[in-house]
Write an enzyme that holds these catalytic residues in place. Structure first.
Site, PDB file in Angstrom:
ATOM      1  N   HIS A 185       3.399   2.204  -1.580  1.00  0.00           N
ATOM      2  CA  HIS A 185       2.750   1.484  -0.478  1.00  0.00           C
ATOM      3  C   HIS A 185       3.525   0.239  -0.053  1.00  0.00           C
ATOM      4  O   HIS A 185       2.946  -0.691   0.522  1.00  0.00           O
ATOM      5  CB  HIS A 185       1.319   1.089  -0.905  1.00  0.00           C
ATOM      6  CG  HIS A 185       0.289   1.226   0.179  1.00  0.00           C
ATOM      7  ND1 HIS A 185      -0.233   0.135   0.835  1.00  0.00           N
ATOM      8  CD2 HIS A 185      -0.288   2.304   0.722  1.00  0.00           C
ATOM      9  CE1 HIS A 185      -1.110   0.549   1.741  1.00  0.00           C
ATOM     10  NE2 HIS A 185      -1.166   1.856   1.700  1.00  0.00           N
ATOM     11  N   HIS A 285       2.588  11.706   8.189  1.00  0.00           N
ATOM     12  CA  HIS A 285       1.633  10.711   7.714  1.00  0.00           C
ATOM     13  C   HIS A 285       0.388  10.798   8.583  1.00  0.00           C
ATOM     14  O   HIS A 285       0.489  10.844   9.800  1.00  0.00           O
ATOM     15  CB  HIS A 285       2.299   9.335   7.881  1.00  0.00           C
ATOM     16  CG  HIS A 285       1.499   8.170   7.414  1.00  0.00           C
ATOM     17  ND1 HIS A 285       0.934   7.267   8.290  1.00  0.00           N
ATOM     18  CD2 HIS A 285       1.191   7.738   6.170  1.00  0.00           C
ATOM     19  CE1 HIS A 285       0.321   6.326   7.586  1.00  0.00           C
ATOM     20  NE2 HIS A 285       0.458   6.585   6.311  1.00  0.00           N
TER      21      HIS A 285
HETATM   22 MG   LIG Z   1       1.856   5.446   2.494  1.00  0.00          MG
END
Ligand SMILES: [Mg+2]
Length: 382
Positions: A185, A285
């Site tokens: 992340h 994504h």
């Molecule tokens: Mg990600």
């Protein structure tokens, strides 16, 4: 056919929906969003509408190029996310006009199903073993989780051990062969990224995502060399030109452009083709809504190197409303044995409940991600 009107709606949990209307009564939907900047994206979309009203919506390539090139300044999350939503809506209109799913307009399907994964564990991962096992029982073949909470440039090995313990507990619960994707992340900095990547090897993760931010893409070859795990990244890259630098830099095995950030269906198809030339896989994504997911599917079903699709069912961000809450034809998006079938209806294939969208838009959500700080009071990457 001419574009007559463009409307935008901020809807929970943190999305923006866009509707393009035409003089022939055909309408198209898109999802232009950068999470946390919904009103900025709406402003960008409405500014771009000067270039859209009166145009034939079927001229997608020319409209895309006008929005990207003719306005002088280009790229970045705001402009590209606005173009993304517009592009999705134009493809939706085109599909409805020709009465065909978008993948039929793009050369036809090259696969029968696409594998998908679920998120587990939330922002601060806990109880991941039970959650992964639950997903496995539902038929999923893979899950994704955040590796860690805040992590400093140099941080304690106790935090590293906690990550390893969590991943070990999942592997023990689900057994060999089940996909465990681990998202750093962008929370992990280069000094700890290679340490953590190396130690995670023994659990055979499906991939490591954003081991460092793409801002530091020159570090990917070093991290890739430090571990035998496929490296994924790309949700914070916005165009062919951004991905060109990544592909030239190397060290990446899976690219993850977001169909609502990286220029929509038109652009991500081109990005995927560039990646195919480097033998790199595509995993779009999509922690977003149903329109964005449908756009991803149009690409997945027409792209040879597409390997797995993210979707937001049950994701920790979806508070108040969920992935299928705005969708009338929910069955078309059923996930069976962890796989999604191609949408059958024309255009994006998603029929939306406009009544709920209008109700939601009145409240105009103001979603922001949390601000995290390290123990010393400095800002942490979220
Ligand atoms: Mg990600």
């Amino acid at each position: 056919m001419k574009i007559t009107n463009i409307k935008t709606y901020n809807v929970r949990p943190r999305w923006c929906f866009l509707k393009i209307e035409t003089d022939e009564g055909i309408t198209g939907w898109g999802e232009p969003i950068i999470e946390g900047k919904a009103d900025t994206i709406r402003a960008a979309v409405h500014e771009m509408s000067d270039y859209l009203i009166g145009r034939d919506p079927r001229q997608i390539e020319d409209i895309w190029t006008t929005l990207y090139r003719a306005a002088f300044y280009r790229g970045g999350p705001i402009l590209m996310s606005a173009i993304s939503g517009i592009d999705q809506a134009l493809w939706d209109i085109k599909g409805k006009f020709y009465n065909a799913p978008i993948y039929d307009l793009l050369g036809g399907k090259c696969r029968d199903t696409v594998k998908t994964y679920c998120w587990i564990g939330g922002d601060r991962p806990t109880d991941v073993a039970a959650a992964a096992l639950d997903k496995k029982k539902q038929g999923y073949q893979a899950v994704k989780m955040n590796a860690t909470e805040e992590l400093q440039y140099l941080d304690s090995y106790e935090k590293i051990d906690a990550v390893l313990k969590r991943v070990a507990s999942i592997r023990e619960a689900v057994g060999k062969g089940f996909g465990i994707a681990i998202d750093f992340h962008g929370r992990v900095h280069r000094p700890m990224a290679k340490v953590l990547a190396k130690k995670l090897e023994e659990f055979d993760p499906l991939f490591l995502e954003e081991p460092v931010l793409s801002d530091h893409m020159e570090a990917f070859p070093e991290i890739a060399a430090a571990c035998n795990i496929p490296i994924a990244t790309g949700e914070r890259l916005y165009s062919r030109w951004d991905f060109k630098r990544l592909l030239q830099t190397g060290g990446v095995d899976i690219i993850q452009p977001d169909l609502s950030h990286a220029g929509g269906i038109t652009e991500v198809r081109k990005i995927a083709a560039m990646a195919e030339c480097y033998d790199i896989a595509l995993a779009p994504h999509c922690p977003l809504g149903p329109i964005a997911l449908s756009a991803c599917l149009a690409v997945d079903f027409t792209t040879y190197n597409a390997v797995i699709q993210e979707q937001s069912a049950g994701i920790h961000y979806n508070v108040g409303r969920g992935l299928m809450d705005y969708v009338v034809n929910k069955d078309d998006f059923a996930i069976t044995q962890g796989k999604i079938c191609p949408p059958v209806r024309s255009g994006l294939g998603v029929v939306l409940n406009e009544e709920i969208i209008l109700e939601e838009a009145v409240h105009n959500h103001n979603w922001k991600n949390p601000i995290w700080r390290h123990e010393d009071g400095s800002i942490a990457e979220w």
